[in-house]
Design an enzyme around this catalytic site. Structure first.
Site, mmCIF file in Angstrom:
data_model
loop_
_atom_site.group_PDB
_atom_site.id
_atom_site.type_symbol
_atom_site.label_atom_id
_atom_site.label_comp_id
_atom_site.label_asym_id
_atom_site.label_seq_id
_atom_site.Cartn_x
_atom_site.Cartn_y
_atom_site.Cartn_z
ATOM 1 N N VAL A 99 0.863 -1.176 0.000
ATOM 2 C CA VAL A 99 0.000 0.000 0.000
ATOM 3 C C VAL A 99 0.898 1.225 0.000
ATOM 4 O O VAL A 99 1.925 1.263 0.683
ATOM 5 C CB VAL A 99 -0.920 0.024 1.240
ATOM 6 C CG1 VAL A 99 -1.790 1.277 1.238
ATOM 7 C CG2 VAL A 99 -1.788 -1.226 1.288
ATOM 8 N N CYS A 100 0.529 2.236 -0.775
ATOM 9 C CA CYS A 100 1.233 3.508 -0.784
ATOM 10 C C CYS A 100 2.700 3.289 -1.142
ATOM 11 O O CYS A 100 3.026 2.493 -2.021
ATOM 12 C CB CYS A 100 1.040 4.193 0.567
ATOM 13 S SG CYS A 100 1.409 5.965 0.596
ATOM 14 N N THR A 101 3.631 3.955 -0.456
ATOM 15 C CA THR A 101 5.053 3.849 -0.779
ATOM 16 C C THR A 101 5.665 2.527 -0.327
ATOM 17 O O THR A 101 6.861 2.303 -0.517
ATOM 18 C CB THR A 101 5.836 5.017 -0.165
ATOM 19 O OG1 THR A 101 5.504 5.137 1.223
ATOM 20 C CG2 THR A 101 5.520 6.322 -0.888
ATOM 21 N N GLY A 149 -2.643 2.342 -4.160
ATOM 22 C CA GLY A 149 -2.172 3.723 -4.171
ATOM 23 C C GLY A 149 -2.029 4.263 -2.762
ATOM 24 O O GLY A 149 -1.854 3.512 -1.798
#
Length: 226
Positions: A99-101, A149
């Site tokens: 998730v995310c970075t 994202g």
């Protein structure tokens, strides 16, 4: 079914707790672990800590690996012990996810080379440093790699993964049980809709919170021969 989340200092807690709440409802024999070097409380970027449920040594394998993101991502990428664990677990897991970075941690571990993936919009292009193809979508599925994202996309990611594993009907039931029916008060959740001024303010804030982040990613990619 063992679900292992990497829990590290300065993680964005919603990157972890959002999908953990969903994946805890996979049913059957599913078990969620929050994994770090010790069982001591791990500080998050929200100002409170989360207790790990297991150490890296106690989780030698998992069916699902999920790596969240956050301000602490750079430190994880520079941490040989943590990266060795991610590489080992991801090398045999049925599902390798983020998730995310967190996708940049997967990338740094060599687990996204040749795959399509996503990340937080502000750092998505950095995926190319690790041989991945960045995709501007909320959830990206490429074979057994599933990436979400930024932050809130973790819930969408986890529901998508739930459907892949348990079927759409089960995922719909989980969505209903969580009353996941978003109706945000503002239409400012993407750089395209937020406008240049707000995007600029966010980027300035991130430059203070995570100085040198881009250089750290580039150094990590060079160190690992990408």
């Amino acid at each position: 079914m063992r679900v292992a989340f990497l829990l590290f200092p300065n993680v964005t807690q919603l990157d972890l707790t959002g999908p953990a709440q969903v994946l805890a409802r996979l049913g059957g024999d599913a078990h969620v672990d929050l994994v770090w070097k010790t069982r001591d409380p791990v500080p998050t970027d929200a100002g409170f800590s989360i207790l790990p449920t297991a150490t890296l040594d106690e989780v030698p394998a998992a069916d699902i690996l999920c790596v969240p993101g956050g301000i602490g991502v750079n430190d994880v990428i520079a941490d040989d012990e943590a990266m060795a664990w991610v590489r080992a677990i991801g090398g045999q897991a049925a599902w390798v996810t983020s998730v995310c970075t967190g996708s940049l941690i997967l990338g740094g571990a060599g687990l996204l080379k040749g795959y399509r993936a996503t990340s937080h919009w502000a750092w998505r292009d950095m995926l190319t440093l690790f041989g991945a193809t960045p995709v501007a979508e909320r959830v990206v599925v490429d074979r057994n790699r599933v990436t979400g994202g930024g932050v809130t996309a973790g819930i969408d990611f986890a529901l998508t993964l739930t459907a892949l594993i348990r079927g759409e009907e089960h995922a719909r039931m989980v969505q209903l049980s969580l009353e996941y029916d978003p109706a945000p008060p503002f239409d400012a959740g993407s750089p395209e809709r937020a406008g240049e001024a707000l995007v600029g303010a966010f980027e300035a804030r991130m430059a203070k919170l995570a100085p040198g982040r881009e250089r750290a990613f580039r150094d990590a990619a060079a160190k690992r021969g990408f």
